[in-house]
Scaffold this motif. Structure first.
Motif, PDB file in Angstrom:
ATOM      1  N   GLY A  31       1.013  -1.372  -0.025  1.00  0.00           N
ATOM      2  CA  GLY A  31      -0.004  -0.092   0.203  1.00  0.00           C
ATOM      3  C   GLY A  31       0.503   1.500  -0.608  1.00  0.00           C
ATOM      4  O   GLY A  31      -0.030   2.594  -0.250  1.00  0.00           O
ATOM      5  N   GLY A  32       1.999   1.147   0.395  1.00  0.00           N
ATOM      6  CA  GLY A  32       2.987   2.100   0.352  1.00  0.00           C
ATOM      7  C   GLY A  32       2.738   2.429   1.551  1.00  0.00           C
ATOM      8  O   GLY A  32       2.487   2.049   2.492  1.00  0.00           O
ATOM      9  N   SER A  33       2.969   4.892   1.609  1.00  0.00           N
ATOM     10  CA  SER A  33       3.749   5.112   2.934  1.00  0.00           C
ATOM     11  C   SER A  33       2.174   4.966   3.793  1.00  0.00           C
ATOM     12  O   SER A  33       0.955   5.512   2.713  1.00  0.00           O
ATOM     13  N   THR A  34       1.955   4.776   5.070  1.00  0.00           N
ATOM     14  CA  THR A  34       1.019   5.049   5.644  1.00  0.00           C
ATOM     15  C   THR A  34       1.057   5.833   6.291  1.00  0.00           C
ATOM     16  O   THR A  34       0.267   7.123   7.206  1.00  0.00           O
ATOM     17  N   GLY A  35       2.155   6.892   6.798  1.00  0.00           N
ATOM     18  CA  GLY A  35       2.037   8.555   7.655  1.00  0.00           C
ATOM     19  C   GLY A  35       3.605   9.413   7.576  1.00  0.00           C
ATOM     20  O   GLY A  35       4.034   9.261   6.278  1.00  0.00           O
ATOM     21  N   GLN A  36       3.345   9.823   8.491  1.00  0.00           N
ATOM     22  CA  GLN A  36       4.480  10.336   8.109  1.00  0.00           C
ATOM     23  C   GLN A  36       5.520  10.364   9.456  1.00  0.00           C
ATOM     24  O   GLN A  36       6.017   9.068   9.723  1.00  0.00           O
ATOM     25  N   ARG A  37       6.367  11.320   9.732  1.00  0.00           N
ATOM     26  CA  ARG A  37       7.833  10.733  10.818  1.00  0.00           C
ATOM     27  C   ARG A  37       7.244  11.053  11.877  1.00  0.00           C
ATOM     28  O   ARG A  37       6.337  10.621  12.536  1.00  0.00           O
ATOM     29  N   ASP A  38       7.643  11.712  12.963  1.00  0.00           N
ATOM     30  CA  ASP A  38       7.305  12.273  13.970  1.00  0.00           C
ATOM     31  C   ASP A  38       6.190  13.539  14.044  1.00  0.00           C
ATOM     32  O   ASP A  38       5.733  13.461  15.273  1.00  0.00           O
ATOM     33  N   ALA A  39       6.335  14.560  13.576  1.00  0.00           N
ATOM     34  CA  ALA A  39       4.875  14.846  13.748  1.00  0.00           C
ATOM     35  C   ALA A  39       4.019  14.693  12.495  1.00  0.00           C
ATOM     36  O   ALA A  39       4.643  14.829  11.372  1.00  0.00           O
ATOM     37  N   LYS A  42       1.539   9.471  13.699  1.00  0.00           N
ATOM     38  CA  LYS A  42       0.169   8.571  13.532  1.00  0.00           C
ATOM     39  C   LYS A  42      -0.082   8.071  12.479  1.00  0.00           C
ATOM     40  O   LYS A  42       0.091   8.871  11.520  1.00  0.00           O
ATOM     41  N   VAL A  43      -1.060   7.750  12.372  1.00  0.00           N
ATOM     42  CA  VAL A  43      -2.285   6.846  11.118  1.00  0.00           C
ATOM     43  C   VAL A  43      -3.166   7.495  11.224  1.00  0.00           C
ATOM     44  O   VAL A  43      -4.058   7.552  11.905  1.00  0.00           O
ATOM     45  N   PHE A  44      -3.749   8.590  10.521  1.00  0.00           N
ATOM     46  CA  PHE A  44      -4.692   9.075  10.704  1.00  0.00           C
ATOM     47  C   PHE A  44      -5.742   7.848  10.389  1.00  0.00           C
ATOM     48  O   PHE A  44      -5.554   7.015   9.089  1.00  0.00           O
ATOM     49  N   LYS A  45      -6.985   8.352  10.609  1.00  0.00           N
ATOM     50  CA  LYS A  45      -8.049   8.070  10.794  1.00  0.00           C
ATOM     51  C   LYS A  45      -8.861   8.026   8.945  1.00  0.00           C
ATOM     52  O   LYS A  45      -8.971   9.242   8.342  1.00  0.00           O
ATOM     53  N   GLY A  46      -8.973   6.495   8.449  1.00  0.00           N
ATOM     54  CA  GLY A  46     -10.146   6.322   7.227  1.00  0.00           C
ATOM     55  C   GLY A  46      -8.582   6.656   5.875  1.00  0.00           C
ATOM     56  O   GLY A  46      -9.065   6.278   5.107  1.00  0.00           O
ATOM     57  N   ARG A  47      -7.386   5.655   6.685  1.00  0.00           N
ATOM     58  CA  ARG A  47      -6.696   5.690   5.974  1.00  0.00           C
ATOM     59  C   ARG A  47      -6.673   4.056   5.149  1.00  0.00           C
ATOM     60  O   ARG A  47      -7.440   3.303   5.925  1.00  0.00           O
ATOM     61  N   LYS A  48      -7.180   4.192   3.677  1.00  0.00           N
ATOM     62  CA  LYS A  48      -7.094   3.039   2.920  1.00  0.00           C
ATOM     63  C   LYS A  48      -6.340   1.741   2.942  1.00  0.00           C
ATOM     64  O   LYS A  48      -4.943   2.407   2.894  1.00  0.00           O
ATOM     65  N   MET A  49      -6.072   0.575   3.669  1.00  0.00           N
ATOM     66  CA  MET A  49      -5.168  -0.153   3.881  1.00  0.00           C
ATOM     67  C   MET A  49      -6.260  -1.872   4.053  1.00  0.00           C
ATOM     68  O   MET A  49      -7.226  -1.560   3.228  1.00  0.00           O
ATOM     69  N   ALA A  50      -5.245  -2.271   3.324  1.00  0.00           N
ATOM     70  CA  ALA A  50      -5.605  -3.770   3.356  1.00  0.00           C
ATOM     71  C   ALA A  50      -6.373  -4.001   4.399  1.00  0.00           C
ATOM     72  O   ALA A  50      -6.741  -3.867   5.822  1.00  0.00           O
TER      73      ALA A  50
END
Length: 137
Positions: A31-39, A42-50
């Motif tokens: 799926g690729g990258s899921t979010g950012q780094r330090d700031a 977290k992974v935001f709600k609604g992220r399209k994942m398996a």
């Protein structure tokens, strides 16, 4: 018993996938990258994942009821009927404007008091020459 399968992001959300060459290893269907780094870290709600697919209620429009047999408690429809065999199907009247050529009773047929249900004949709708749901105008 129902079995739900877990699917990847390519099948579940239509992602295109990664390149098949040039140093890509074990990440062709990822799926690729899921979010950012330090700031914000977290992974935001609604992220399209398996995840799991199926088991959701769906609505199908433009299903044409063309025959009702009250004696056998059956209804014939033309169009898609979602779900597996043996499941319940909820049928309700359309919200948009209905065609005028349908003479079938809705939501169902209620026999008057004292009338036998075995003597009833099936009601068949006159479909006419033009399908009102497929007409361009």
């Amino acid at each position: 018993m129902f079995f739900y399968r877990s699917q990847g992001v390519m099948k579940r959300h239509g992602f295109s996938g990664g390149p098949a060459s040039h140093g890509t290893s074990l990440a062709h269907r990822a799926g690729g990258s899921t979010g950012q780094r330090d700031a914000p870290g977290k992974v935001f709600k609604g992220r399209k994942m398996a995840g799991r697919m199926g088991g959701k209620q769906c609505t199908v429009k433009n299903v044409w009821v063309y025959k009702i047999d009250p004696a056998r408690n059956m209804m014939w429809v033309r169009g898609q009927v979602p779900g597996a065999e043996g499941n319940f199907v909820f049928i309700k009247d359309a919200v948009y404007r209905k065609p005028e050529n349908s003479l079938l009773p809705f939501p169902t047929y209620f026999a008057p008091e004292g009338e036998e249900t075995q003597e009833l004949e099936p009601l068949i709708a006159d479909l006419g020459d033009v399908d009102p749901f497929m007409a361009a105008d």
